[in-house]
Design an enzyme around this catalytic site. Structure first.
Site, PDB file in Angstrom:
ATOM      1  N   ARG A  77       0.820  -1.227   0.000  1.00 51.46           N
ATOM      2  CA  ARG A  77       0.000   0.000   0.000  1.00 51.46           C
ATOM      3  C   ARG A  77       0.850   1.272   0.000  1.00 51.46           C
ATOM      4  O   ARG A  77       0.409   2.318   0.433  1.00 51.46           O
ATOM      5  CB  ARG A  77      -0.996   0.022   1.165  1.00 51.46           C
ATOM      6  CG  ARG A  77      -1.962  -1.147   1.153  1.00 51.46           C
ATOM      7  CD  ARG A  77      -3.273  -0.824   1.834  1.00 51.46           C
ATOM      8  NE  ARG A  77      -4.201  -1.912   1.640  1.00 51.46           N
ATOM      9  CZ  ARG A  77      -4.396  -2.900   2.493  1.00 51.46           C
ATOM     10  NH1 ARG A  77      -3.743  -2.924   3.625  1.00 51.46           N
ATOM     11  NH2 ARG A  77      -5.263  -3.847   2.218  1.00 51.46           N
ATOM     12  N   LYS A 119       4.167  11.790 -10.715  1.00 49.28           N
ATOM     13  CA  LYS A 119       3.323  11.043 -11.658  1.00 49.28           C
ATOM     14  C   LYS A 119       4.022   9.727 -11.962  1.00 49.28           C
ATOM     15  O   LYS A 119       5.200   9.717 -12.345  1.00 49.28           O
ATOM     16  CB  LYS A 119       3.121  11.825 -12.950  1.00 49.28           C
ATOM     17  CG  LYS A 119       2.033  12.881 -12.860  1.00 49.28           C
ATOM     18  CD  LYS A 119       1.710  13.451 -14.234  1.00 49.28           C
ATOM     19  CE  LYS A 119       0.628  14.504 -14.121  1.00 49.28           C
ATOM     20  NZ  LYS A 119       0.374  15.176 -15.429  1.00 49.28           N
ATOM     21  N   GLU A 138      11.730  19.928 -23.113  1.00 51.37           N
ATOM     22  CA  GLU A 138      10.985  20.153 -21.867  1.00 51.37           C
ATOM     23  C   GLU A 138      11.573  21.320 -21.077  1.00 51.37           C
ATOM     24  O   GLU A 138      10.880  21.938 -20.280  1.00 51.37           O
ATOM     25  CB  GLU A 138      10.963  18.877 -21.007  1.00 51.37           C
ATOM     26  CG  GLU A 138      10.337  17.661 -21.676  1.00 51.37           C
ATOM     27  CD  GLU A 138       8.807  17.564 -21.518  1.00 51.37           C
ATOM     28  OE1 GLU A 138       8.209  18.486 -20.939  1.00 51.37           O
ATOM     29  OE2 GLU A 138       8.238  16.557 -21.998  1.00 51.37           O
ATOM     30  N   LYS A 177       9.068  23.518 -12.087  1.00 44.79           N
ATOM     31  CA  LYS A 177       8.132  22.407 -11.937  1.00 44.79           C
ATOM     32  C   LYS A 177       7.683  22.261 -10.487  1.00 44.79           C
ATOM     33  O   LYS A 177       6.501  22.004 -10.218  1.00 44.79           O
ATOM     34  CB  LYS A 177       8.735  21.097 -12.448  1.00 44.79           C
ATOM     35  CG  LYS A 177       7.777  19.936 -12.252  1.00 44.79           C
ATOM     36  CD  LYS A 177       7.838  18.887 -13.289  1.00 44.79           C
ATOM     37  CE  LYS A 177       6.665  17.902 -13.088  1.00 44.79           C
ATOM     38  NZ  LYS A 177       6.729  16.748 -13.963  1.00 44.79           N
ATOM     39  N   GLU A 230      -3.267  17.950 -10.472  1.00 51.60           N
ATOM     40  CA  GLU A 230      -3.756  18.502 -11.737  1.00 51.60           C
ATOM     41  C   GLU A 230      -5.265  18.719 -11.706  1.00 51.60           C
ATOM     42  O   GLU A 230      -5.977  18.435 -12.678  1.00 51.60           O
ATOM     43  CB  GLU A 230      -3.370  17.560 -12.896  1.00 51.60           C
ATOM     44  CG  GLU A 230      -3.196  18.272 -14.220  1.00 51.60           C
ATOM     45  CD  GLU A 230      -2.539  17.398 -15.284  1.00 51.60           C
ATOM     46  OE1 GLU A 230      -1.439  16.875 -15.024  1.00 51.60           O
ATOM     47  OE2 GLU A 230      -3.119  17.248 -16.351  1.00 51.60           O
ATOM     48  N   ARG A 268      -1.320  22.691 -12.988  1.00 53.64           N
ATOM     49  CA  ARG A 268      -0.383  21.651 -13.445  1.00 53.64           C
ATOM     50  C   ARG A 268      -0.614  21.301 -14.918  1.00 53.64           C
ATOM     51  O   ARG A 268       0.291  20.863 -15.610  1.00 53.64           O
ATOM     52  CB  ARG A 268      -0.495  20.398 -12.559  1.00 53.64           C
ATOM     53  CG  ARG A 268       0.570  19.375 -12.906  1.00 53.64           C
ATOM     54  CD  ARG A 268       0.784  18.344 -11.828  1.00 53.64           C
ATOM     55  NE  ARG A 268       1.843  17.431 -12.229  1.00 53.64           N
ATOM     56  CZ  ARG A 268       2.440  16.561 -11.441  1.00 53.64           C
ATOM     57  NH1 ARG A 268       2.077  16.469 -10.180  1.00 53.64           N
ATOM     58  NH2 ARG A 268       3.392  15.778 -11.891  1.00 53.64           N
ATOM     59  N   ASN A 319       1.486  20.485 -19.649  1.00 58.80           N
ATOM     60  CA  ASN A 319       1.175  19.702 -20.844  1.00 58.80           C
ATOM     61  C   ASN A 319       1.307  20.522 -22.124  1.00 58.80           C
ATOM     62  O   ASN A 319       0.888  20.073 -23.195  1.00 58.80           O
ATOM     63  CB  ASN A 319      -0.249  19.126 -20.752  1.00 58.80           C
ATOM     64  CG  ASN A 319      -0.378  18.161 -19.590  1.00 58.80           C
ATOM     65  OD1 ASN A 319       0.568  17.444 -19.262  1.00 58.80           O
ATOM     66  ND2 ASN A 319      -1.535  18.150 -18.943  1.00 58.80           N
ATOM     67  N   HIS A 345       1.827  19.019 -25.547  1.00 61.65           N
ATOM     68  CA  HIS A 345       1.611  17.571 -25.426  1.00 61.65           C
ATOM     69  C   HIS A 345       0.396  17.076 -26.208  1.00 61.65           C
ATOM     70  O   HIS A 345       0.344  15.905 -26.576  1.00 61.65           O
ATOM     71  CB  HIS A 345       1.493  17.165 -23.950  1.00 61.65           C
ATOM     72  CG  HIS A 345       2.823  17.139 -23.236  1.00 61.65           C
ATOM     73  ND1 HIS A 345       3.620  18.251 -23.096  1.00 61.65           N
ATOM     74  CD2 HIS A 345       3.512  16.124 -22.636  1.00 61.65           C
ATOM     75  CE1 HIS A 345       4.732  17.927 -22.438  1.00 61.65           C
ATOM     76  NE2 HIS A 345       4.686  16.649 -22.152  1.00 61.65           N
ATOM     77  N   HIS A 404       1.138  14.523 -28.770  1.00 64.85           N
ATOM     78  CA  HIS A 404       0.565  13.181 -28.609  1.00 64.85           C
ATOM     79  C   HIS A 404       0.079  12.644 -29.956  1.00 64.85           C
ATOM     80  O   HIS A 404       0.294  11.472 -30.295  1.00 64.85           O
ATOM     81  CB  HIS A 404      -0.598  13.247 -27.610  1.00 64.85           C
ATOM     82  CG  HIS A 404      -1.350  11.961 -27.469  1.00 64.85           C
ATOM     83  ND1 HIS A 404      -0.989  10.979 -26.583  1.00 64.85           N
ATOM     84  CD2 HIS A 404      -2.434  11.486 -28.130  1.00 64.85           C
ATOM     85  CE1 HIS A 404      -1.813   9.958 -26.700  1.00 64.85           C
ATOM     86  NE2 HIS A 404      -2.702  10.250 -27.631  1.00 64.85           N
ATOM     87  N   HIS A 432       9.530  11.214 -27.354  1.00 67.73           N
ATOM     88  CA  HIS A 432       8.508  12.029 -26.688  1.00 67.73           C
ATOM     89  C   HIS A 432       8.888  13.516 -26.697  1.00 67.73           C
ATOM     90  O   HIS A 432       8.076  14.370 -27.051  1.00 67.73           O
ATOM     91  CB  HIS A 432       8.304  11.529 -25.258  1.00 67.73           C
ATOM     92  CG  HIS A 432       7.362  12.386 -24.461  1.00 67.73           C
ATOM     93  ND1 HIS A 432       6.026  12.490 -24.744  1.00 67.73           N
ATOM     94  CD2 HIS A 432       7.593  13.223 -23.404  1.00 67.73           C
ATOM     95  CE1 HIS A 432       5.453  13.337 -23.895  1.00 67.73           C
ATOM     96  NE2 HIS A 432       6.384  13.795 -23.070  1.00 67.73           N
TER      97      HIS A 432
HETATM   98  N1  GLY Z   1       4.885  15.847 -17.116  1.00 64.98           N
HETATM   99  C1  GLY Z   1       3.763  16.595 -16.717  1.00 64.98           C
HETATM  100  C2  GLY Z   1       3.524  16.577 -15.249  1.00 64.98           C
HETATM  101  O1  GLY Z   1       4.341  16.083 -14.506  1.00 64.98           O
HETATM  102  O2  GLY Z   1       2.506  17.068 -14.824  1.00 64.98           O
END
Ligand code: GLY
Length: 366
Positions: free
Chosen positions: A120, A142, A184, A226, A236, A241, A245, A248, A252, A266
């Site tokens: 957990r 993430k 990035e 960040k 998000e 947040r 993106n 993206h 994508h 990417h």
């Molecule tokens: N890579 C986007 C984020 O971490 O929100």
């Protein structure tokens, strides 16, 4: 040395950025080891750095156990998650232990997710070895694996206890990989920091050529940006947040069209996607054409894709928008787009006309 604190209450942690840090990592890891064996999960491409890290831990009296996985996106799978979880359970990992993720985004995402569910939730440390992982995926919690329905669709928010970034590990990375990660870095300037974009314009080429102090500065600056955004909107849910993106959604579609393959990394998809987001914003009269031109010129100057052709994509607008509709950012049937009013002035637009996006993309193909 720079230390950036990601401020998330009881889940707060430090991101330490320092040239040569890997060989000195034991100072930071010793308190997390608790006198127990530290598992280090990595991939076959990272073996020299694994040796450095294990030697550093060994010299400090910390035993480690290496788990070496195959490199590549296919490692972010249910099968590997099961295999890794079983290995960690066999090693007797406890909730209070910390597993080290040593590698790029694939290793960080897989290990983070495994640790989010192991007993957990156990601890983990990110030691990212690609520029993309150093400036983006290792920070913010993430974690995910891919499934047959798409990339990163099964995952969790699970923050690391510590992130250790050694910019010298980039010296052995293929230049194309470093360039893709640099997209990035540029992203943080385009999101909300025009001065940082100007810094990228002035220093990007030298950074990519290998200048270590410039790399260290760009990583520390990106991580701080960040960390600020993640601290404001960890999951998000508040719109903030989502700015991460930028590029993206278009990116994508390009990645989907190229089969999420080595044809387009990417970061390269994000680069072309940012150019398209700015181009679309200009075409809609939202941003000055000069801003879109600056984005395109900088990406082109450092050898990154700046649109469909340089991303190797010739699909129609309809096909590309079709890919976008499978994006995991779909929200109650609408697709939020990251657009921009100028350099460093990005925003989320939830009312973009997909017909206009199709027409814009078709016009790019001509
Ligand atoms: N890579 C986007 C984020 O971490 O929100």
């Amino acid at each position: 040395m720079t230390t950036v604190r990601v401020g998330l209450g009881e889940r707060s942690y430090d991101v330490v950025i320092e040239a040569g840090l890997l060989a000195r990592a034991a100072d930071r890891l010793l308190p997390l080891a608790r006198g127990r064996v530290m598992p280090i999960v990595t991939d076959e491409n990272v073996l020299p750095h694994l040796e450095t890290l294990r030697a550093a831990l060994g010299a400090a009296g910390v035993a480690s156990e290496a788990i070496v996985l195959p490199p590549g996106e296919s490692t972010k799978s249910w099968a590997m998650l099961e295999q890794l979880s079983d290995r960690l359970l066999d090693l007797g990992v406890e909730r209070g232990d910390h597993v080290i993720a040593l590698g790029g985004g694939v290793i960080g995402d897989l290990v983070g997710f495994a640790c989010s569910i192991l007993k957990r939730g156990c601890g983990f440390v990110q030691v990212p070895t690609t520029l993309l992982a150093q400036v983006d995926s290792s920070v913010g919690g993430k974690t995910a694996i891919n499934t047959r329905a798409g990339k990163n669709l099964i995952g969790a928010f699970h923050q690391p206890a510590l992130v250790l970034i050694d910019p010298t590990v980039l010296e052995t990375l293929p230049p194309r990989q470093v360039r893709a990660g640099y997209a990035e870095v540029v992203k943080y300037g385009l999101i909300d920091d025009a001065d940082f974009f100007a810094w990228c314009e002035a220093n990007g080429a030298a950074l990519l050529a290998g200048d270590l102090p410039l790399r260290e500065h760009a990583i520390a600056y990106s991580v701080a940006a960040k960390a600020r955004i993640v601290a404001e909107d960890e999951r998000e849910t508040r719109g903030r947040r989502a700015l991460l993106n930028l590029g993206h959604t278009f990116g994508h579609a390009l990645e989907a069209e190229t089969g999420f393959s080595e044809r387009l990394f990417h970061g390269e998809g994000v680069a072309a996607g940012m150019a398209l987001a700015y181009g679309f914003s200009a075409a809609q009269g939202i941003a000055p054409h000069a801003a879109a031109a600056r984005v395109t010129e900088h990406l082109r100057a450092v050898g990154l894709p700046d649109g469909l052709a340089t991303a190797g994509v010739s699909a129609s607008g309809k096909t590309l928008v079709g890919h976008m509709l499978h994006d995991k950012k779909m929200d109650a049937g609408t697709l939020p787009f990251l657009l921009a009013r100028d350099i460093g002035e990005s925003y989320v637009d939830k009312a973009v006309d997909l017909g206009a996006v199709e027409a814009f993309l078709d016009a790019q193909g001509r």
